[in-house]
Design a protein around this motif. Structure first.
Motif, mmCIF file in Angstrom:
data_model
loop_
_atom_site.group_PDB
_atom_site.id
_atom_site.type_symbol
_atom_site.label_atom_id
_atom_site.label_comp_id
_atom_site.label_asym_id
_atom_site.label_seq_id
_atom_site.Cartn_x
_atom_site.Cartn_y
_atom_site.Cartn_z
ATOM 1 N N ASP A 168 -6.576 0.536 -2.393
ATOM 2 C CA ASP A 168 -7.914 0.797 -1.861
ATOM 3 C C ASP A 168 -8.926 0.300 -2.881
ATOM 4 O O ASP A 168 -8.791 0.568 -4.079
ATOM 5 N N ASP A 169 -9.925 -0.418 -2.422
ATOM 6 C CA ASP A 169 -10.971 -0.923 -3.306
ATOM 7 C C ASP A 169 -12.280 -0.177 -3.042
ATOM 8 O O ASP A 169 -12.553 0.232 -1.908
ATOM 9 N N PHE A 170 -13.078 -0.006 -4.092
ATOM 10 C CA PHE A 170 -14.345 0.691 -3.916
ATOM 11 C C PHE A 170 -15.487 -0.047 -4.614
ATOM 12 O O PHE A 170 -15.299 -0.750 -5.602
ATOM 13 N N ASN A 171 -16.666 0.133 -4.042
ATOM 14 C CA ASN A 171 -17.915 -0.376 -4.596
ATOM 15 C C ASN A 171 -18.899 0.793 -4.595
ATOM 16 O O ASN A 171 -19.305 1.269 -3.535
ATOM 17 N N GLY A 239 -14.033 -1.259 -8.369
ATOM 18 C CA GLY A 239 -12.718 -0.870 -8.867
ATOM 19 C C GLY A 239 -11.689 -0.755 -7.764
ATOM 20 O O GLY A 239 -11.951 -1.044 -6.594
ATOM 21 N N THR A 240 -10.494 -0.329 -8.151
ATOM 22 C CA THR A 240 -9.388 -0.185 -7.211
ATOM 23 C C THR A 240 -8.614 1.087 -7.507
ATOM 24 O O THR A 240 -8.564 1.543 -8.657
ATOM 25 N N VAL A 241 -8.006 1.650 -6.458
ATOM 26 C CA VAL A 241 -7.180 2.848 -6.567
ATOM 27 C C VAL A 241 -5.792 2.531 -6.020
ATOM 28 O O VAL A 241 -5.671 1.953 -4.929
ATOM 29 N N PHE A 277 -10.235 1.415 2.566
ATOM 30 C CA PHE A 277 -8.819 1.781 2.656
ATOM 31 C C PHE A 277 -8.052 0.560 3.167
ATOM 32 O O PHE A 277 -8.225 0.161 4.317
ATOM 33 N N GLN A 278 -7.206 -0.015 2.324
ATOM 34 C CA GLN A 278 -6.512 -1.236 2.702
ATOM 35 C C GLN A 278 -5.062 -0.950 3.118
ATOM 36 O O GLN A 278 -4.811 -0.610 4.258
ATOM 37 N N TYR A 279 -4.105 -1.068 2.199
ATOM 38 C CA TYR A 279 -2.705 -0.864 2.567
ATOM 39 C C TYR A 279 -2.239 0.518 2.140
ATOM 40 O O TYR A 279 -2.557 0.968 1.033
ATOM 41 N N PRO A 280 -1.445 1.202 2.961
ATOM 42 C CA PRO A 280 -0.810 2.452 2.520
ATOM 43 C C PRO A 280 0.344 2.155 1.574
ATOM 44 O O PRO A 280 0.752 0.991 1.425
ATOM 45 N N ALA A 313 1.642 -3.041 -7.362
ATOM 46 C CA ALA A 313 1.300 -4.079 -6.397
ATOM 47 C C ALA A 313 1.541 -3.532 -4.992
ATOM 48 O O ALA A 313 2.178 -2.492 -4.814
ATOM 49 N N ALA A 314 1.023 -4.227 -3.974
ATOM 50 C CA ALA A 314 1.080 -3.709 -2.606
ATOM 51 C C ALA A 314 1.576 -4.779 -1.642
ATOM 52 O O ALA A 314 1.566 -5.973 -1.949
ATOM 53 N N ASP A 315 2.001 -4.322 -0.467
ATOM 54 C CA ASP A 315 2.477 -5.226 0.588
ATOM 55 C C ASP A 315 2.196 -4.552 1.920
ATOM 56 O O ASP A 315 2.526 -3.380 2.108
ATOM 57 N N ASP A 316 1.611 -5.294 2.866
ATOM 58 C CA ASP A 316 1.242 -4.652 4.120
ATOM 59 C C ASP A 316 2.420 -4.466 5.071
ATOM 60 O O ASP A 316 2.232 -3.988 6.198
ATOM 61 N N PHE A 317 3.632 -4.787 4.636
ATOM 62 C CA PHE A 317 4.816 -4.322 5.366
ATOM 63 C C PHE A 317 4.767 -2.795 5.482
ATOM 64 O O PHE A 317 5.390 -2.212 6.377
#
Length: 371
Positions: A168-171, A239-241, A277-280, A313-317
């Motif tokens: 998840d990225d935030f501004n 930033g990112t979480v 909220f991007q990838y779980p 790292a993340a993957d949208d699988f």
């Protein structure tokens, strides 16, 4: 049936296909030539396919009310021009290789092959699901994998539970009152709440959360003014979480929301939060993964089926794994000369021997299942 022997007889076709895919590397949601190569190969082996989400492809071997699905991502990265430095050309070639072998041996159950665009950016998995890629026939189980540097060819890494993090990225934009730096008392300097917000979140994330529940909050950028004698009106914090736990993921969002507001109020400023909220987290189903581990140990030996280390790292699988029981494993690509450099590195490469291993492992696992 000598599955390995059949793969060996056809491996040059798949290696050539991998090279062809590599030579036409395309960025996310622009995988038009890649799509054509996939469709033409599937047509040649008499498996019907259709386009999904613009540049995606879905194909089903055999009819049935339910099926197992195999996913391969399609897109490349803007590295060395545009290139497959994340190994997605290997993923596509292996998936097409599995389709070829199952077709050749006359496998009679339904298997769906999902070629997904956009993994490197906003993600193609979620829109594919929304377009019904898991339906008609209904996907009961799903297989995903990723080539993995430093893991030896002939081995894999796999474990149930979370293996890759949410992202998840935030501004956070603090808005004050700008003015002359010689008269700070007439201003509301937004840099002060921004600095306090960063420091307080760094402390809060340590003392408020279970240290055994891993997470990362990274503040990557703070942007506020460009002159020595001017107090800016706005200060942005980027930033990112990353987490492996959806409950903690939601808690950290609430912490950022509340803490940013408190810091802004303390210094007489306003705050605007843009939280994406991007990838779980990518979570492999325990029962299905254990079946995969057992079958693969019998196939390649206990010593070649290794536990994996979680990565932030993340993957949208991960979206597919939220909908159906899934396994996601790491395929070894390292030999004495290749597979040493990390994913996304301009020097990334992989041993082509990994192609045969990937097809062999996935094909045999599908053959071992009752569904």
């Amino acid at each position: 049936m000598d599955i390995r022997g059949i793969i060996e007889k056809n491996i040059d076709i798949i290696k050539y296909l991998r090279l062809k895919l590599n030579n036409c590397a395309e960025l996310s949601f622009n995988e038009y030539k890649t799509q054509d190569i996939i469709e033409n190969f599937l047509k040649d082996i008499e498996i019907d396919s259709k386009r999904v989400v613009g540049t995606g492809v879905v194909a089903t071997l055999n009819d049935g009310e339910s099926c197992i699905a195999l996913r391969a991502d399609m897109d490349a990265l803007p590295v060395n021009g545009v290139s497959h430095v994340c190994g997605h050309d290997y993923h596509m070639a292996i998936a097409l290789g599995v389709a070829l072998i199952l077709k050749k041996i006359g496998f009679d159950k339904a298997v769906k092959f999902i070629f997904q665009p956009g993994e490197e950016t906003t993600g193609g998995a979620k829109p594919m699901i929304e377009e019904g890629v898991l339906l008609n026939p209904n996907v009961n189980y799903m297989i995903g994998f990723h080539v993995w540097p430093t893991v030896a060819v002939g081995t894999i890494g796999v474990a149930s539970g979370a293996s890759m993090a949410s992202v998840d990225d935030f501004n956070v934009k603090f808005i004050g009152k700008g003015g002359h730096a010689a008269s700070p008392h007439l201003c509301k300097n937004p840099m002060y709440p921004a600095m306090e917000f960063i420091q307080s979140m760094n402390t809060k994330s340590i003392i408020d959360n279970n240290p055994l529940d891993s997470h990362v909050i990274t503040f990557a950028s703070i942007q506020c003014g460009k002159a020595n004698n001017v107090i800016a009106t706005e200060c942005e914090v980027l930033g990112t979480v990353r987490t492996f736990n959806n409950e903690l993921r939601n808690k950290l969002y609430e912490d950022i929301l509340i803490n940013s507001r408190l810091c802004a109020e303390k210094y007489g400023c306003r705050v605007e939060l843009d939280y994406d909220f991007q990838y779980p987290p990518l979570i492999s189903d325990e029962l299905f993964t254990n079946k995969f581990i057992l079958a693969t140990r019998k196939l390649i030996g206990d010593s070649n089926v290794l536990p994996l280390e979680k990565t932030f790292a993340a993957d949208d699988f991960a979206f597919f794994a939220q909908h159906v029981p899934s396994v996601h494993f790491r395929l070894g690509i390292a030999d004495m000369n290749k597979g040493i450099n990390g994913l996304h590195s301009e020097n990334f490469d992989a041993s082509e021997d990994a192609i045969l291993n990937g097809i062999y492992i996935i094909t045999n696992f599908i053959l071992s299942l009752e569904y």
